[in-house]
Design an enzyme around this catalytic site. Structure first.
Site, PDB file in Angstrom:
ATOM      1  N   ASN A  53       0.788  -1.233   0.000  1.00 44.76           N
ATOM      2  CA  ASN A  53       0.000   0.000   0.000  1.00 44.76           C
ATOM      3  C   ASN A  53       0.816   1.277   0.000  1.00 44.76           C
ATOM      4  O   ASN A  53       1.961   1.332   0.396  1.00 44.76           O
ATOM      5  CB  ASN A  53      -1.066  -0.035   1.089  1.00 44.76           C
ATOM      6  N   CYS A  54       0.143   2.285  -0.498  1.00 45.33           N
ATOM      7  CA  CYS A  54       0.740   3.608  -0.615  1.00 45.33           C
ATOM      8  C   CYS A  54      -0.088   4.584   0.206  1.00 45.33           C
ATOM      9  O   CYS A  54      -0.381   5.683  -0.235  1.00 45.33           O
ATOM     10  CB  CYS A  54       0.771   4.034  -2.079  1.00 45.33           C
TER      11      CYS A  54
END
Lengths: 350, 429
Positions: free
Chosen positions: B240-241
């Site tokens: 994830n970012c």
């Protein structure tokens, strides 16, 4: 030797010895060194700090020219390059408290330095500006000056030397409602397990963040017998008889009003207006029925669509008003409405 | 399930002719490593080293991964990505403790983070204390973001597996043995102690806010059970970012402090019986389903107490509060681990949701608190305003002319980690 903490003191016209209410329109002015309560403050600071200047402004002037006065005051303060500002103490003087709070806010935002003040807990300046200042709790009059100044001086020295400030109870200021990060001895996972062990073993524990309580209100069932019902109007839109006889505040209301509607079929511009400071009042002042629909309810009453319109309406300003105040108003209003046999309420907001 | 975790203490990382661990120094054959990492989606990959105490700033960091290797037992590190999906978590695993792979590259722009190796920012991130092998990668022109994220994710995992393999035949400095029996035996242990479980929320809001369990996107799972030791072998991988401060990097998953602390206190304060992994999907139906299922599984396990950790903030606050409320309603004593978004002045409400049943909460700090980061001599990655000012926690003017940064600690990788990795907390003034 450590350097003396430099502070600028903010006073109103009264404590600066210039005059009472008749001098409340005094625009910002400055004096070298300490003045009035500043003399006592200076004594309390001892050799560790000094009052380098005093900035004075009339309470009336400050409150009526908030933006301009703030700007002038902050300029006067900034040029002395202080470590912090002391404002007041204002005790229970409302406009003075608000001015001290506003000075704290602008000083924090413009110069980035803290402010210590002193106020009675119920001074409106406390709720409005507590997050911008360290406010020492004082008595409600200047009689408590002698107790207040040493506490103010202690906090001022601590802040001036940029020492770590502890929580409200430990340091002796009114809780600011501000979250501050701290590094502690144990990592979060360990603290969570400590808390779990306490909770499971029914030992006392303290949550690190008490969640606010959201008061979720279930919608009431529909009013079935509308034609037989007595209906009341309540608003947070600030509709009041012209002139705002109860002086309901334009924001952060501390009170509500109850006004007679006997013989009133329509709210005219000549007789009603809004006290609310959070929206454009033009259209509410032209025709207050737009916020509090007395005209329509009178019509429905005449047509037999509702039983009757209750002969009093209630109003406050829902503009930055604290949940605690709003809930207290609501409890009182609801109690009266029930006693007076009201079946249903139309609550209008803006 | 029984796992021996052998820690090989890495005190330095250097480039060398052969990738190997010698007397606590990890030598890296840069050419061999980069050759193994080639990916047609990446136009350029470079390797830099960053060490504790250096005046170095690394930005934008996507993920952090600890090099490990499976020495004995089924499967391999990062099942579903680097290895097949054999069940991991038993046998023997070696860890290059003190070394860390960092992947750097701007995927979304505002959701990668910063690491300072010294100065005031360093104390907020665990990765200022590790010997970092930094992989800076540029995508080929026109590469779509999801492919870019995937390429970077694999890059980090493959590099960590490659480097970890250097520890295969090295004698660990310290070995810890973890024994996690099947449930019927687990329930019989320590009858005098309260049975507790861990509810492990995984970021799954989608659109580059994803986490993988054995290679499966956890948006698609129902809450399920996992042995604590499976997590130590990389069964959970970050993809994830989301905001840098409170996303769980793969390193955090591998070293989940709640799991390690529960295992440590197993038999002393608690009988730690299991881990439930759940997700944080965005629709109300998904939230209801996952929180119902979570509460049901915990009840089914027979747990009397639970620690639940959130990942991210805002939208997932609702998942946290929902699960906690449902667990408390079943009489299961619950402690929540989260962080706060109380505003830059600290005066706003900290979480997006609330319930009177959530009465035991540990905070990993206010992510909005402002910090001043002095200029650094060396920047790895891209320290321009185009990155600094747009990363979550930054704002217009965050990057100053002299190279210093004024921003929220939200920008710093792992600053308010909600697994409770750090010693940060918050209090009311």
């Amino acid at each position: 030797m450590t350097q003396k903490v430099r502070l600028v003191h903010y006073l109103n016209q009264f404590f600066a010895g210039i005059g009472g209410e008749e001098k409340a329109d005094l625009p910002p002015a400055e004096r070298e060194g300490a003045l009035g309560p500043g003399i006592g403050l200076k004594a309390a600071l001892g050799q560790k700090g000094e009052v380098v200047a005093t900035v004075i402004c009339g309470d009336g002037y400050f409150n009526e020219n908030l933006a301009e006065a703030s700007k002038t005051v902050v300029k006067m303060i900034a040029k002395h390059k202080p470590d912090l500002v002391v404002a007041g103490p204002a005790f229970n003087a409302g406009r003075y408290g608000v001015a001290c709070g506003a000075v704290a806010k602008v000083v924090l935002e413009e110069i980035g330095i803290p402010t210590v003040s002193g106020m009675f807990a119920e001074n409106p300046g406390v709720d409005l500006y507590r997050k911008f200042a360290y406010i020492v709790e004082t008595g409600n009059s200047a009689a408590s000056m002698r107790q207040a100044l040493p506490k103010i001086a202690k906090l001022a020295l601590k802040l001036g030397r940029k020492e770590e400030m502890g929580p409200a109870e430990a340091e002796g200021y009114l809780q600011r409602g501000v979250r501050q990060n701290i590094f502690v001895a144990k990592r979060g996972s360990e603290r969570a397990l400590d808390m779990l062990a306490a909770k499971l073993n029914k030992r006392p524990f303290e949550t690190e963040y008490p969640l606010p309580t959201f008061d979720r209100v279930e919608p009431a069932p529909a009013v079935e017998a509308v034609k037989q019902s007595k209906i009341a109007l309540v608003t947070s839109g600030g509709i009041v008889p012209k002139g705002n006889p109860d002086r309901i505040e334009s924001s952060s209301a501390t009170k509500y009003g109850r006004y007679n509607l006997a013989g009133v079929d329509d709210l005219s511009a000549a007789s009603y207006e809004t006290a609310h400071g959070g929206y454009d009042p033009t259209y509410a002042n032209q025709d207050s029925d737009r916020v509090l629909p007395v005209d329509v309810l009178r019509q429905l009453e005449a047509e037999g669509e509702i039983g009757q319109l209750h002969s009093y309406f209630y109003s406050t300003t829902g503009n930055g008003t604290s949940v605690a105040n709003a809930a207290a108003f609501a409890a009182e209003i609801a109690g009266e409405l029930v006693n007076e046999g009201v079946h249903a309420v139309i609550l209008t907001s803006t | 399930m029984h796992l021996e975790l052998g820690q090989i203490f890495i005190k330095d990382v250097q480039l060398g002719k052969k990738t190997q661990v010698k007397e606590g120094i990890l030598f890296i054959d840069k050419d061999e490593l980069l050759a193994k990492l080639q990916d047609e989606r990446l136009a350029f990959i470079d390797l830099k080293l960053a060490k504790p105490g250096e005046a170095t700033r690394i930005i934008p960091v996507k993920d952090a991964i600890e090099p490990r290797v499976k020495v004995e037992g089924p499967g391999g590190l990062f099942p579903g990505f680097v290895h097949t999906v054999d069940t991991v978590g038993s046998g023997r695993t070696h860890v290059l403790k003190g070394a860390c792979v960092l992947t750097v590259g701007q995927v979304v722009g505002f959701q990668e983070g910063l690491i300072d190796m010294s100065g005031p920012g360093a104390k907020y991130t665990p990765f200022s204390k590790t010997q970092n092998i930094v992989l800076v990668a540029e995508p080929v022109k026109g590469l779509e973001r999801h492919s870019h994220e995937e390429a970077l994710r694999l890059l980090g995992l493959k590099a960590a597996a490659y480097l970890g393999a250097a520890g295969r035949n090295v004698k660990p400095d310290k070995t810890i043995s973890y024994n996690c029996p099947p449930l019927p035996q687990a329930l019989q242990q320590y009858p005098e102690l309260p049975k507790v479980a861990y509810v492990y929320m995984l970021q799954s809001q989608g659109l580059l806010h994803d986490t993988y369990l054995y290679g499966l996107d956890v948006k698609k799972i129902l809450p399920t059970l996992i042995y604590p030791t499976e997590v130590m072998d990389g069964a959970i991988v970050s993809g994830n970012c989301v905001s840098a401060c409170d996303k769980n990097t793969t390193y955090h998953h591998l070293n989940n402090p709640i799991i390690y602390d529960l295992l440590d206190r197993h038999g002393r304060d608690f009988n730690f019986i299991g881990v439930v992994v759940t997700n944080e999907n965005v629709t109300l139906t998904d939230k209801e389903r996952s929180s119902n299922y979570t509460a049901k599984l915990v009840e089914w396990l027979g747990a009397e107490g639970v620690v639940i950790s959130e990942e991210g903030f805002g939208n997932p606050d609702t998942d946290l509060i929902m699960s906690c409320t449902k667990l408390e309603k079943k009489g299961i004593k619950t402690v929540c681990l989260t962080d706060e978004y109380a505003g830059r002045d600290g005066a706003s409400q900290s979480l997006a949701d609330s319930s009177p049943l959530v009465n035991a909460l540990v905070t990993a700090g206010n992510a909005n608190e402002i910090i001043m980061l002095p200029p650094m001599e060396k920047i790895i990655g891209d320290g321009s305003a185009g990155v600094v000012d747009v990363v979550a926690g930054g704002f217009a003017g965050s990057l100053r002319a002299d190279g210093s940064i004024r921003a929220e600690i939200q920008m710093i990788i792992g600053a308010t980690n909600e697994l409770g990795f750090n010693k940060i907390s918050a209090r009311m003034l």
